[in-house]
Every structure is written in C-alpha cells, then in structure tokens.
Design a protein around this motif. Structure first.
Motif, PDB file in Angstrom:
ATOM      1  N   MET A  19      41.281  40.138  43.115  1.00  0.00           N
ATOM      2  CA  MET A  19      40.669  39.101  42.280  1.00  0.00           C
ATOM      3  C   MET A  19      41.699  38.145  41.687  1.00  0.00           C
ATOM      4  SD  MET A  19      37.446  41.031  40.500  1.00  0.00           S
ATOM      5  CE  MET A  19      37.394  42.761  40.885  1.00  0.00           C
ATOM      6  N   SER A  78      39.308  40.008  47.311  1.00  0.00           N
ATOM      7  CA  SER A  78      38.985  38.798  46.549  1.00  0.00           C
ATOM      8  C   SER A  78      40.216  37.947  46.264  1.00  0.00           C
ATOM      9  CB  SER A  78      38.266  39.165  45.240  1.00  0.00           C
ATOM     10  OG  SER A  78      37.099  39.914  45.492  1.00  0.00           O
ATOM     11  N   ARG A 119      42.488  40.625  38.616  1.00  0.00           N
ATOM     12  CA  ARG A 119      41.680  39.774  37.737  1.00  0.00           C
ATOM     13  C   ARG A 119      42.535  38.840  36.887  1.00  0.00           C
ATOM     14  NH1 ARG A 119      38.318  44.131  34.740  1.00  0.00           N
ATOM     15  NH2 ARG A 119      40.127  45.393  35.332  1.00  0.00           N
TER      16      ARG A 119
END
Length: 364
Positions: free
Chosen positions: A233, A257, A209
């Motif tokens: 991510m 991701s 992330r």
C-alpha cells in the motif's frame, strides 16, 4: 584529595538511594505529564511525592543510580486499571521535550493513546542509552527526527499508526542495533534509503500504508536476519529485486498495492522459506514461474489483480501445502490443474481471467 572525591561520590550515591530519583529527573517527568491530559483512568494520580522511582505508574529507575530508565505507558493494556474502567486508554496533549533531560532513559513507550498530537521532539535523538522508542497509535505529526541515526543502541523503533510526514531520514541506516522497524500507516513520502541494507540486525521492516515512491532497494537482500518485510500500500515502482528470493530467513513478504512491474522473480516462488507472499494489485507481467515443488509451503499466495498470462503452473500440484491461493483478475488461460490444492479452492480464487476452465470453474 582522591579519597575525598571518592567519599563525596559515595555520599551522593547514598543520598540518592535514600531520597529516590534526582530532582532534575522528577522535574523532567512532571513536565512530560503536564503536557498530557488523561481524563478517564487517572494513571497520573500516582505521580506524586518526591521519589519518582517508587510507585509512579509506568516509571522505573535504575536500582543503583536511581536515574529514570523506563517510561512505559500503553493505552491498550491488560493492567487492572484498564479492566476496572472497562475501557482502553485515551490521551490528548503532546510529547514534551523535557524527556530529553532524562539522559539515562533506555525505554520510552507512549503507545495507543489515540489523540496525542504534535511533533516527535527532535532532541530524543540525543538520548545516548535509548533502546526502545515506541510511539505507535497516536496522532503525532511532523517528521521523523533527522538525527534519529544517532541512537546507536536503539533496537525497536515503532512510530506506526500516526500522521508522520516527510521522508525516511537518511541517517536511519546508522541504527546498527535496530531489530524492529515499524513506520506503517503514516504519511511518509519519498524513497526508501538505498543503503537500508546496512541495518544488519533487523528482523522486521514494516513500512506499509504510506506514500513511498521509487524502487525496492536491492540492499534489503543483505539483511541476513530479515524475516518480515511489508512494503504494501505505497506507490513503489520498478521491478521486484530477484535477490529477495535468496534471503535465508525471509518468511513474510507483502508487496501488494503498489505500482510494481516486470516479471515475478523465479526465486520468490522457489524459496521454501517464504510462506506468506502477497504481490497482488500491481502491474506484474509474464507467466507464473513453474517452480513449485515438494518443499513449497505457502499459507498465503496472492498474485491477484496483475497482468499475468499463460497457464497455471502444473507444479503447484506438487506443493507440500498451499493454504490461501488467489490468482483472480489476471489474464491466465488454460485448464486449472487437478488435485491439491485446487480441490479446496473457491471459484473466486480464479475469477476474472481470460480463459481458465476446469473445477471449480466451468468445464473445459
């Protein structure tokens, strides 16, 4: 003269033992407190009196030198203060550079206070004895101190769940004692240092992330103790290094991701030690390698949302255990193999492929 010196040191040691922490340490800790506002729990109410080594909440000292050694303030805690208040912690303010005067500090935890903002003081990188730096769960911004690599004794670096930007400092690879690295859920950009494999003691590397780009460094495979790698991510490109599949301790690999391309390395699926593998939401191509066997044990295997083609490998039926399997949203075709693990999977595990058939989908 030498005897006089010894007596002087002894006298000073006894004086500190009687009076508690040195005035300079007390002043530094109070300046740290002054930069923070904790409105609900009153955890700083105990920070009074001349001895910061005795009954100051979260502060502890070396029993011999009386120097401040640990500051541990956690906003998510089972401490009676939190249970009595019926709430988790909340603080505003910033982290004062005054902490850098505590040159015997080994542990600094200021975690999960939600609203502490500002930069990480760059001078923290000059604390020679620091072993744990945990600032998770605040609103810290700015960049990771460029000289972070000077902390030669650091074993834990946790800066997750903040708003830290910039790139991962090149010097981070000099943290030879580092075991736990968590930089997840920030705004970091740029590439992962290519020589991150120098962190030979690391067991967990959590960088998810963020906005990281560039390739997955092949040098990660040199970290013998690495058990948990999470790069999910981000905006990482290129292919997955096949060497990751030969890592002896790796058990969790999350690469979902990103913008990864190329084929799935055979070694990732044949490594019996990896039991959580998430490669979903990339641009991976080719067939799913048919390399499963009686030692295969996945609690999670997620290959969904890629460009995988061909049949589902029949050898999956030979696996010792497959818990959650997701092959949906690819271009797979052919009959779904019968037996375990396929007999306990929902149709959603196979949905949106080109021409799969068989239970739990339509009959072939």
């Amino acid at each position: 003269m030498r005897l006089t010196g010894v007596l002087l040191v002894t006298a000073l040691t006894l004086l500190l033992a009687v009076n508690g922490c040195p005035p300079s340490d007390r002043a530094a800790v109070l300046a740290f407190k002054a930069a923070l506002n904790e409105p609900y729990l009153g955890i700083f109410n105990s920070w009074s009196g001349s001895d910061c080594c005795t009954n100051w909440y979260g502060v502890s000292c070396d029993p011999e030198t009386k120097r401040v050694a640990d500051i541990v303030l956690r906003g998510e805690s089972e401490d009676p203060i939190f249970e009595k208040a019926g709430r988790s912690g909340y603080m505003t303010g910033s982290i004062s550079p005054s902490l850098c005067q505590l040159d015997r500090l080994t542990t600094l935890v200021v975690a999960d206070w939600k609203d502490i903002s500002g930069d990480i003081p760059p001078c923290l990188a000059s604390l020679p004895h620091l072993r744990i730096l945990d600032l998770i769960g605040n609103k810290l911004s700015g960049e990771i101190p460029a000289d972070i690599g000077k902390l030669s004794r650091l074993t834990v670096l946790n800066l997750a769940d903040n708003q830290i930007s910039g790139s991962i400092p090149a010097s981070i690879v000099n943290l030879k004692s580092l075991m736990h690295l968590d930089l997840s859920n920030n705004k970091l950009c740029g590439e992962i240092p290519s020589d991150i494999g120098k962190l030979s003691m690391m067991s967990r590397a959590l960088l998810s992330r963020n906005q990281l780009t560039g390739p997955i460094p092949g040098s990660l495979a040199n970290i013998y103790r690495l058990a948990d790698l999470d790069l999910s991510m981000n905006q990482i490109t290129g292919s997955i290094p096949g060497q990751l599949g030969s890592m002896p301790v790796l058990s969790t690999l999350n690469l979902d991701s990103n913008r990864l391309s190329g084929e799935i390395p055979t070694s990732l699926l044949s490594n019996s030690g990896i039991n959580i593998l998430n490669l979903s939401r990339n641009s991976l191509e080719g067939n799913v390698p048919d390399v499963f066997g009686p030692k295969t044990y996945f609690t999670l295997l997620d290959l969904s949302y890629n460009n995988l083609r061909g049949p589902i490998p029949k050898s999956l039926s030979c696996a010792k255990y497959i818990g959650h399997l997701d092959l949906s949203n690819n271009h797979l075709c052919g009959a779904i193999p019968v037996g375990s693990p396929f007999d306990h999977l929902e149709a959603s595990s196979f949905a949106n492929n080109d021409c799969l058939c068989g239970t739990p989908l339509r009959t072939c």
